[in-house]
Scaffold this active site. Structure first.
Site, PDB file in Angstrom:
ATOM      1  N   LYS A  50       7.682 -10.823 -21.305  1.00 54.21           N
ATOM      2  CA  LYS A  50       6.445 -11.369 -20.741  1.00 54.21           C
ATOM      3  C   LYS A  50       5.339 -10.329 -20.593  1.00 54.21           C
ATOM      4  CE  LYS A  50       7.396 -15.788 -19.684  1.00 54.21           C
ATOM      5  NZ  LYS A  50       6.543 -16.936 -20.129  1.00 54.21           N
ATOM      6  N   SER A  75       7.936 -18.437 -12.439  1.00 56.02           N
ATOM      7  CA  SER A  75       9.157 -18.297 -11.638  1.00 56.02           C
ATOM      8  C   SER A  75       9.529 -16.833 -11.467  1.00 56.02           C
ATOM      9  CB  SER A  75      10.306 -19.063 -12.279  1.00 56.02           C
ATOM     10  OG  SER A  75      10.759 -18.380 -13.430  1.00 56.02           O
ATOM     11  N   LYS A 275      26.180  -3.295 -23.081  1.00 56.53           N
ATOM     12  CA  LYS A 275      25.786  -2.525 -21.884  1.00 56.53           C
ATOM     13  C   LYS A 275      24.375  -2.899 -21.441  1.00 56.53           C
ATOM     14  CE  LYS A 275      29.680  -0.561 -22.695  1.00 56.53           C
ATOM     15  NZ  LYS A 275      30.856  -1.278 -22.166  1.00 56.53           N
ATOM     16  N   SER A 306      15.793 -12.255 -23.964  1.00 55.32           N
ATOM     17  CA  SER A 306      14.417 -12.293 -23.484  1.00 55.32           C
ATOM     18  C   SER A 306      14.171 -11.654 -22.123  1.00 55.32           C
ATOM     19  CB  SER A 306      13.912 -13.737 -23.481  1.00 55.32           C
ATOM     20  OG  SER A 306      14.813 -14.571 -22.804  1.00 55.32           O
TER      21      SER A 306
END
Lengths: 325, 325
Positions: A50, A75, A275, A306
């Site tokens: 984002k 959110s 990891k 994402s």
């Protein structure tokens, strides 16, 4: 929307974003029954892709707009991204967030200097709250996905995938993408169309929030019946966006749907074999690659991870479901 | 040992190892009170830097030696690395591991095709078991750190740090390195001496296992009093190696020591702010960067995150200690 906007965004983001490298794991390949290359956007600044869209959008605003401040609803991943990018532009920001968002997301956004307005997802409309704030205070709204400059920023993920796939000798592959409103998917799809036409974007969603898969199948925008509950908080958009859907309809393969349990298992697989820390929403595309063995996903497949903003309690819950390691 | 051996190892490893990128986090910088760049070797194949040394050593063996097989002793990271590199050379491998090693390490090594010999750390010598196996079966021993080709492989981490530090405009900095027997530290130190003489390697160890810090301070090899218990299972070597110590003595700054609790807090910081999974041993250098605020660590500091092979239960334990996120 066009590739030129994405390339211009890439210039603005140069030196700001982290060019996440494609990664692989022999064990993951075995588990999936196909070669998987992952694009770990959980390693991006603020823990998700984002930041690309947020920085892209804010860096295009005129000085007078920056001086008045911005408002966003999210959110939590778009929230943190907007908070950091705003801070880097000396711009104040207000974020409208659900009161039941993961605590890490609320706390991190606040620490980055944003003013937080909490709302009740069951009773209030976040868009209405944001529009009212914009009206009252002269703020500019940065939408989470239906904004050309946001889509252009997310599209830089696609530019990097095109470049790296070539260096790995991959000409044809599905690119699996966790999908909420479609900003990331449509941006990547446009970049691939221009720079790697053998790569095909495909949306991945959790069961019960499969608005995009249904929209793509029916050829028109469909909505989710519910928008509450669900562990994949970051991709519970009500429907594909007005800007994003036509792009996805033109360029994407059929949508993929996984269960929440499969998303949690994919988190555990990323913990053990990559990891990497993933949030449930950020693991949905990996879940598709791992559990959709019989469908038409390509071999190799490229998987976009994402985001990784997850509360420790949710992470511990995921770790507890899989004792076979 | 010299830089030529490291550069030759880099050629053998090309296309095999993952060139881990330097990463950063604004929050981590704030927490540390200095700019931190991390080298996430937890993302390396088999989850630690050890794959570099293992592949480097095995790729130098003659065919006849490969045909007879190899033996190694390790608490689990060198083990998995040897197992994978041996598999890639069609070579059989036997690994001597403590019976109380983390389960993930034992299971993963077995799955990679190695024969496992478990031993009791309190009662048996792993070296003796390995030498006996080598004798009986004609196997070649690959030591975990006191082997020039292993050191050369680990040194490729230093080549990459030198290159990336330059691209980040960093000419002078401490490079903090989790240290067991000193293979990684001495390899990196040699690479930095040649390619980035303004960067200085520094060892980081947990309290109670600070053999290298004491050895560096006293100018002679010192041993740890105990080798049992302790959460940092990967770096509990009895003392610096005969090959590694003279290199570290010549090139490293004073050693740094952190508490186990600080290592666990560093794991949590990496979870939240880097989205990386670290094992306690792999977080020791980050702990030094975060908690040694008043000492002479440089700003900026480069931190090598050496591994991420951790049992879910230990990871959950670490997450539970830090509620302020």
């Amino acid at each position: 929307m066009n590739i030129k906007q994405i390339k211009e965004a890439a210039k603005r983001l140069h030196g700001r974003t982290f060019s996440t490298p494609l990664m692989s794991s022999t064990v993951l390949n075995e588990l999936a029954g196909r070669r998987i290359l992952v694009k770990p956007e959980c390693l991006q600044h603020t823990g998700s892709f984002k930041y690309r869209g947020a920085f892209s959008a804010i860096s295009k605003l005129p000085k007078s707009t920056l001086a008045n401040g911005i408002v966003a609803y999210s959110s939590g991943n778009h929230a943190q991204a907007i908070a950091l990018a705003a801070q880097q532009h000396n711009c104040s920001s207000v974020i409208v967030m659900p009161h039941d968002a993961p605590k890490v997301k609320i706390n991190r956004t606040r620490r980055l200097g944003s003013e937080i307005k909490l709302y009740d997802r069951a009773k209030q409309s976040r868009e209405n709250i944001a529009f009212q704030l914009a009206d009252e205070r002269g703020l500019t709204i940065i939408k989470p996905y239906d904004d050309p400059m946001v889509i252009a920023g997310q599209g830089t993920v696609g530019l990097e995938i095109a470049l790296e796939a070539e260096s790995h000798g991959i000409k044809n592959a599905d690119v699996l993408i966790c999908c909420g409103g479609g900003g990331l998917t449509s941006g990547i799809a446009l970049a691939l169309e221009a720079n790697a036409p053998g790569l095909r974007a495909r949306t991945c969603e959790p069961e019960g929030f499969d608005d995009t898969a249904r929209s793509l199948a029916k050829g028109k925008i469909c909505h989710n019946e519910k928008l509450l509950e669900g562990v994949c908080d970051a991709i519970m958009a009500p429907s594909p966006g007005k800007l994003t859907f036509p792009i996805m309809q033109r360029l994407c393969g059929p949508g993929l749907v996984v269960s929440e349990n499969q998303a949690l298992h994919a988190m555990v697989a990323a913990f053990h074999h990559l990891k990497l820390v993933l949030e449930p929403s950020g693991a949905v595309a990996l879940a598709a690659a791992l559990f959709h063995k019989q469908t038409s996903i390509s071999d190799p497949a490229i998987v976009v991870l994402s985001g990784g903003n997850v509360d420790p309690s949710m992470f511990a819950k995921a770790l507890a479901i899989d004792k076979n390691f």
